[in-house]
Motif scaffolding. Structure first.
Motif, PDB file in Angstrom:
ATOM      1  N   ASP A 126      -8.542  32.473  21.487  1.00 10.31           N
ATOM      2  CA  ASP A 126      -8.722  33.739  22.418  1.00 10.31           C
ATOM      3  C   ASP A 126      -9.352  33.433  23.506  1.00 10.31           C
ATOM      4  N   ALA A 149     -10.892  35.420  25.461  1.00  8.09           N
ATOM      5  CA  ALA A 149     -11.960  36.117  25.808  1.00  8.09           C
ATOM      6  C   ALA A 149     -12.989  36.248  24.693  1.00  8.09           C
ATOM      7  N   LEU A 150     -13.044  35.313  23.804  1.00  9.52           N
ATOM      8  CA  LEU A 150     -13.886  35.192  22.719  1.00  9.52           C
ATOM      9  C   LEU A 150     -14.382  33.599  22.577  1.00  9.52           C
ATOM     10  N   ARG A 182     -20.274  36.168  17.862  1.00 13.78           N
ATOM     11  CA  ARG A 182     -19.725  35.763  19.305  1.00 13.78           C
ATOM     12  C   ARG A 182     -20.461  35.405  20.147  1.00 13.78           C
ATOM     13  N   GLU A 235     -22.067  34.612  23.947  1.00 13.65           N
ATOM     14  CA  GLU A 235     -22.319  35.287  25.356  1.00 13.65           C
ATOM     15  C   GLU A 235     -22.004  36.935  25.313  1.00 13.65           C
ATOM     16  N   GLU A 236     -22.236  37.651  24.075  1.00 14.81           N
ATOM     17  CA  GLU A 236     -21.865  38.949  24.058  1.00 14.81           C
ATOM     18  C   GLU A 236     -23.344  39.709  23.723  1.00 14.81           C
ATOM     19  N   LEU A 252     -11.382  37.446  40.180  1.00 14.35           N
ATOM     20  CA  LEU A 252     -10.177  38.101  39.291  1.00 14.35           C
ATOM     21  C   LEU A 252      -9.013  37.640  39.630  1.00 14.35           C
ATOM     22  N   GLN A 279      -6.988  40.860  33.834  1.00 13.57           N
ATOM     23  CA  GLN A 279      -8.475  40.889  34.282  1.00 13.57           C
ATOM     24  C   GLN A 279      -8.704  42.253  34.987  1.00 13.57           C
ATOM     25  N   ASP A 309      -8.179  44.994  32.481  1.00 14.71           N
ATOM     26  CA  ASP A 309      -9.280  45.015  31.760  1.00 14.71           C
ATOM     27  C   ASP A 309     -10.702  45.640  32.421  1.00 14.71           C
ATOM     28  N   LEU A 310     -10.812  45.428  33.898  1.00 15.94           N
ATOM     29  CA  LEU A 310     -11.789  46.034  34.482  1.00 15.94           C
ATOM     30  C   LEU A 310     -11.719  47.559  34.867  1.00 15.94           C
ATOM     31  N   ALA A 329     -12.270  49.024  31.003  1.00 16.09           N
ATOM     32  CA  ALA A 329     -13.751  48.958  30.705  1.00 16.09           C
ATOM     33  C   ALA A 329     -14.671  50.149  31.395  1.00 16.09           C
ATOM     34  N   LEU A 375      -9.433  29.032  33.210  1.00 12.43           N
ATOM     35  CA  LEU A 375     -10.796  29.731  33.563  1.00 12.43           C
ATOM     36  C   LEU A 375     -12.061  28.893  33.413  1.00 12.43           C
TER      37      LEU A 375
END
Lengths: 189, 316
Positions: free
Chosen positions: B44, B46-47, B92, B94-95, B176, B181, B184-185, B188, B263
């Motif tokens: 993923d 995003a992970l 995870r 970076e979180e 973006l 993306q 998601d913005l 969120a 990315l």
């Protein structure tokens, strides 16, 4: 060019945004369930004082602003600029009226002010929290009234006008809180 | 919340774990444990997994800390485990924030023969049970949230309008490029905070591009059989009517890695052991992962995840 990644964001960090130096007030990490992560940041523009919100894609890098704060001694003004000196290395700086803001109302030569420097130039000047200034003009008021109730306007040596109790007279020195612009007390030499 | 005395916090947490186990035991769902360290990780984009090195008998190699126990649990399901649940730690990179800790407690469970709608119902029952109240439950289509809030359909709107909406809301971010993306913005920052106010809100019908490990909907292949649960603006759970097709799973892993490269992120090795398990046959099932720390936050009225952890990241 120095940059900061969003991972380094924290309160107090100085960034260059749209050409202006800003300081981070709050940094919030947000991420939808599965998806792109963002940093939602509250900043203060150090030139205008305005607070703004910005969103960054997490992992992005942002240019750092070369901003430092120094305690500088106020020397004099020529009307156009206000001159300061670093008491440690005697380096001199000149601040314009925009950078001075309200500070011009309160400071006298020799006062130590907190000055924000961006690329070595003053962009914000903070007067000391408390200053002692002489009253140059005020109504005589009633003799013997020490109640303190009511009050009257008084002009100070710097030109600032504050409300003072009725018993305070021309030639006396008073202590003023520069953050609220309020009279605190009389000061005896 | 002013910080809870340590004993009270520990008791609340222990009570939660006990109730979760009781809930599943009464339903015949078996508790399992699977490795936290693995030779592969999810792909993923995003992970971001943590990784470490093994040195010793058998040779030196890279290992990943699980971002969720999904792959091992699916291998158990393919091997004939039947209904299973697991309480474990997930990691995870970076979180870190008010609602994120790089190491956190995850509850994940799988139900054979369930689709995502049946699993949403069971998820609601579990959450009601743990919070000890009867909150109303609502189900919202992902697209409807955008239509209602912005007046356009997230799959049909052009990128310019999407970006324009973000600029108008003052939340535009640089760099973006992909539709997801931008979605998601807005999700969120503008939609999520309003979800689940006084009720359990299930969002479902996610775009196929955000399917992750969910199968696509039979009646509309633009959508995935994926759901998320929100309560008080907090995302609590993510579930799938699971993808069981090995070839499709491989294609998604490869697409993930292509996206990772775009990315500027390192591609990750594919979990061939999971793919082999899918080849032998994963029974039709639905699975969901729920953030236990976050639910505990809501239960205790905490503002930050740190308040409900015995030792937050910076003190571990």
């Amino acid at each position: 060019m120095a940059t900061y990644s969003t991972n380094e964001f924290r309160g107090g960090l100085k960034l260059l945004l749209d050409g202006d130096p800003c300081v981070i007030i709050e940094n919030e990490f947000v991420k939808p369930g599965k998806g792109q992560a963002f940093n939602r940041v509250k900043l203060r523009n150090l030139k205008t004082g305005r607070v703004l919100e910005k969103t960054f894609k997490s992992g992005e890098s942002v240019e750092a602003a070369d901003v430092v704060e120094r305690d500088l001694q106020y020397l004099y003004t020529d009307g156009e600029y206000w001159y300061f000196m670093d008491p440690e290395n005697f380096e001199q700086y000149q601040a314009d009226a925009t950078a001075m803001g309200d500070a011009t109302k309160w400071i006298k030569d020799q006062d130590i002010c907190n000055v924000t420097l961006w690329n070595g130039q003053p962009i914000a000047v903070e007067a000391p929290n408390f200053v002692v200034l002489e009253i140059t003009d005020t109504d005589p008021g009633l003799k013997g009234d020490t109640s303190g109730g009511g009050g009257k306007p008084a002009t100070l040596e710097t030109g600032a006008v504050v409300r003072v109790p009725l018993f305070v007279q021309i030639g006396e020195k008073i202590k003023v809180d520069t953050r609220s612009g309020e009279y605190v007390s009389r000061v005896k030499d | 919340m002013t910080s809870l005395p340590v004993r009270a916090l520990l008791e609340a947490r222990a009570g939660f774990l006990e109730e979760i186990r009781r809930f599943f035991r009464s339903r015949g769902v078996l508790e399992v444990e699977t490795p936290v360290l693995s030779h592969a990780s999810g792909t993923d984009p995003a992970l971001e997994p943590f990784h470490t090195r093994y040195k010793g008998p058998g040779g030196e190699r890279r290992l990943y800390l699980q971002t969720s126990p999904e792959f091992h649990m699916k291998r158990l399901l393919a091997a004939g485990s039947g209904d299973i649940f697991q309480l474990c730690h997930a990691f995870r990179q970076e979180e870190r924030g008010a609602r994120h800790n790089p190491e956190f407690t995850l509850l994940e469970w799988y139900r054979l023969g369930f689709d995502h709608h049946r699993l949403m119902a069971e998820t609601a029952e579990l959450v009601q049970h743990l919070l000890g109240g009867m909150l109303p439950v609502e189900k919202r289509l992902y697209a409807d949230l955008f239509v209602e809030r912005f007046g356009w359909h997230p799959l049909e709107v052009d990128l310019e309008t999407l970006a324009g909406a973000a600029v108008e809301l003052g939340v535009a971010a640089g760099g973006l490029e992909r539709r997801d993306q931008w979605l998601d913005l807005l999700m969120a920052l503008r939609i999520e905070p309003e979800l689940g106010r006084g009720c359990l809100t299930f969002v479902y019908g996610y775009p196929a591009s955000q399917a992750a490990l969910a199968r696509l909907c039979d009646d509309d292949s633009r959508l995935a059989c994926r759901f998320e649960l929100y309560l008080e603006g907090l995302e609590l759970a993510n579930g799938f009517y699971e993808l069981t097709d090995a070839a499709e799973q491989r294609a998604r892993f490869e697409a993930d890695n292509r996206q990772r490269r775009e990315l500027g992120k390192a591609p990750l090795p594919l979990d061939e052991r999971l793919l082999a398990a899918l080849e032998t046959g994963l029974p039709k099932c639905a699975g969901v992962a729920l953030g236990v720390d976050r639910l505990l936050m809501l239960k205790l009225g905490a503002e930050r995840l740190d308040e409900v952890l015995s030792f937050p990241f910076d003190e571990a």
